[in-house]
Design an enzyme around this catalytic site. Structure first.
Site, PDB file in Angstrom:
ATOM      1  CG  ASP A  29      -2.063   0.928   1.130  1.00 24.50           C
ATOM      2  OD1 ASP A  29      -2.289   1.475   0.031  1.00 24.50           O
ATOM      3  OD2 ASP A  29      -2.747   1.144   2.141  1.00 24.50           O
ATOM      4  NE  ARG A  33      -1.471   6.608   1.060  1.00 25.11           N
ATOM      5  CZ  ARG A  33      -1.595   5.719   2.037  1.00 25.11           C
ATOM      6  NH1 ARG A  33      -1.354   6.084   3.289  1.00 25.11           N
ATOM      7  NH2 ARG A  33      -1.954   4.496   1.769  1.00 25.11           N
ATOM      8  CD1 TRP A  34       7.406   6.558  -2.677  1.00 21.62           C
ATOM      9  CD2 TRP A  34       7.008   6.916  -4.866  1.00 21.62           C
ATOM     10  NE1 TRP A  34       8.618   6.654  -3.309  1.00 21.62           N
ATOM     11  CE2 TRP A  34       8.406   6.868  -4.656  1.00 21.62           C
ATOM     12  CE3 TRP A  34       6.531   7.121  -6.154  1.00 21.62           C
ATOM     13  CZ2 TRP A  34       9.329   7.020  -5.687  1.00 21.62           C
ATOM     14  CZ3 TRP A  34       7.438   7.283  -7.190  1.00 21.62           C
ATOM     15  CH2 TRP A  34       8.828   7.232  -6.957  1.00 21.62           C
ATOM     16  NE  ARG A  42      -4.005   6.758  -7.533  1.00 15.82           N
ATOM     17  CZ  ARG A  42      -3.984   6.611  -6.204  1.00 15.82           C
ATOM     18  NH1 ARG A  42      -3.791   7.656  -5.431  1.00 15.82           N
ATOM     19  NH2 ARG A  42      -4.172   5.440  -5.646  1.00 15.82           N
ATOM     20  CB  SER A  74      -8.364  -5.676  -4.335  1.00 19.47           C
ATOM     21  OG  SER A  74      -9.017  -4.454  -4.600  1.00 19.47           O
ATOM     22  CG  ASN A  77      -7.331  -2.358  -6.435  1.00 20.14           C
ATOM     23  OD1 ASN A  77      -6.401  -3.139  -6.221  1.00 20.14           O
ATOM     24  ND2 ASN A  77      -7.687  -1.437  -5.540  1.00 20.14           N
ATOM     25  CD1 TRP A  78     -12.196  -5.387 -10.718  1.00 22.33           C
ATOM     26  CD2 TRP A  78     -11.274  -4.683 -12.630  1.00 22.33           C
ATOM     27  NE1 TRP A  78     -11.506  -6.449 -11.271  1.00 22.33           N
ATOM     28  CE2 TRP A  78     -10.935  -6.036 -12.447  1.00 22.33           C
ATOM     29  CE3 TRP A  78     -10.789  -4.014 -13.762  1.00 22.33           C
ATOM     30  CZ2 TRP A  78     -10.152  -6.746 -13.346  1.00 22.33           C
ATOM     31  CZ3 TRP A  78     -10.007  -4.736 -14.664  1.00 22.33           C
ATOM     32  CH2 TRP A  78      -9.703  -6.071 -14.453  1.00 22.33           C
ATOM     33  NE  ARG A 191      -3.103  -1.642   4.138  1.00 24.36           N
ATOM     34  CZ  ARG A 191      -4.346  -1.684   3.688  1.00 24.36           C
ATOM     35  NH1 ARG A 191      -5.158  -2.618   4.133  1.00 24.36           N
ATOM     36  NH2 ARG A 191      -4.778  -0.815   2.812  1.00 24.36           N
TER      37      ARG A 191
END
Ligand code: FPP
Length: 246
Positions: A29, A33-34, A42, A74, A77-78, A191
């Site tokens: 995860d 943000r990175w 992204r 996941s 995530n779609w 995580r």
């Protein structure tokens, strides 16, 4: 990596092999943000994330961990913007075609876990090829969870059990209907990014896993972080619901 910590970890491993996990699973995860912190799209965070995955695999092989799993995409995530989903699919395509041979040369068996049949057809073909090419290898099993959801896996398992007219299910027989029944449950789930939840990952398999949450964003995850997690794991007392020393 610090020499002292490396030595401590290695001697711990030699002294007490049970302090080493057999299966480590990652919830990678913090890619978004990175990237956002660097004002980048992204998907570039996901690209760096793929490099972090590679580092983790190299270190896992070096440490002799037999199973590593990664939650790559996941069933939820779609719902992300189409551009991000497309970028991720492109990354999966590219990584699969670039890395499968190298993984095979390293003796690594590649397996996929999830509703693979709902992925784009060409990715399904690459997955099938990669699984076939590496099926006899046993230095490590690398499991990529794609279009994976823990609840969906349980529903799929129940549907398969019904279809087989199974009447008396127990834990052992139920396991046979999971996506990868022969893979041992993870001992340790890591995580990154500071979030402390499972997010529909390995719901059945996580029952007795040790959970380790860390603040580092996934693209920054390196050997030192992996060592920290393994050290923390080696200090945990696993009781599986029994009392200590039982
Ligand atoms: C979560 O970070 C990460 C993902 C949804 C994708 C993970 C995929 C990779 C690291 C690529 C792996 C590559 C292969 C080939 C398996 P996030 O986007 O939710 O980050 P955020 O919480 O900061 O927004």
């Amino acid at each position: 990596m610090g020499k002292t910590r490396e030595k401590e970890l290695m001697s711990r491993g030699k002294r007490n092999n049970s302090g080493k996990p057999r299966h480590v699973a990652f919830i990678m995860d913090g890619n978004g943000r990175w990237a956002e912190r660097r004002h980048l799209p992204r998907v570039l965070g996901h690209r760096e994330g793929a490099k972090a995955l590679e580092r983790a695999v190299r270190f896992g092989v070096q440490e002799g961990i037999p199973y590593l799993s990664f939650f790559a995409f996941s069933t939820e995530n779609w719902r992300r913007p189409a551009e991000e989903v497309e970028g991720l699919m492109k990354l999966f395509r590219q990584t699969l075609s670039d890395k499968t041979v190298e993984l095979a040369e390293q003796g690594i068996r590649l397996r996929f876990c999830g509703r693979i049949g709902d992925l784009p057809a060409d990715i399904q073909e690459n997955i099938e090829k990669a699984e076939k090419m590496t099926s006899s290898l046993d230095r490590m099993q690398l499991i990529i969870c794609m279009n994976y959801g823990g609840r969906q896996e349980l529903l799929d398992a129940v549907a398969k059990a019904f279809a087989n007219d199974v009447s008396d299910l127990d834990e052992r027989s139920f396991r046979e209907y999971l996506y990868l029944p022969d893979v041992p449950d993870p001992d340790l789930i890591i995580r990154t990014s500071g979030e402390m939840r499972l997010s529909n990952f390995f719901l059945w398999q996580a029952s007795y896993a040790e959970l380790y949450f860390m603040d580092v964003l996934w693209p920054d995850f390196d050997e030192k972080d992996f060592i920290d997690a393994l050290m923390a794991y080696s200090k945990r007392k696993r009781r599986y619901g029994a009392t200590e020393g039982f």
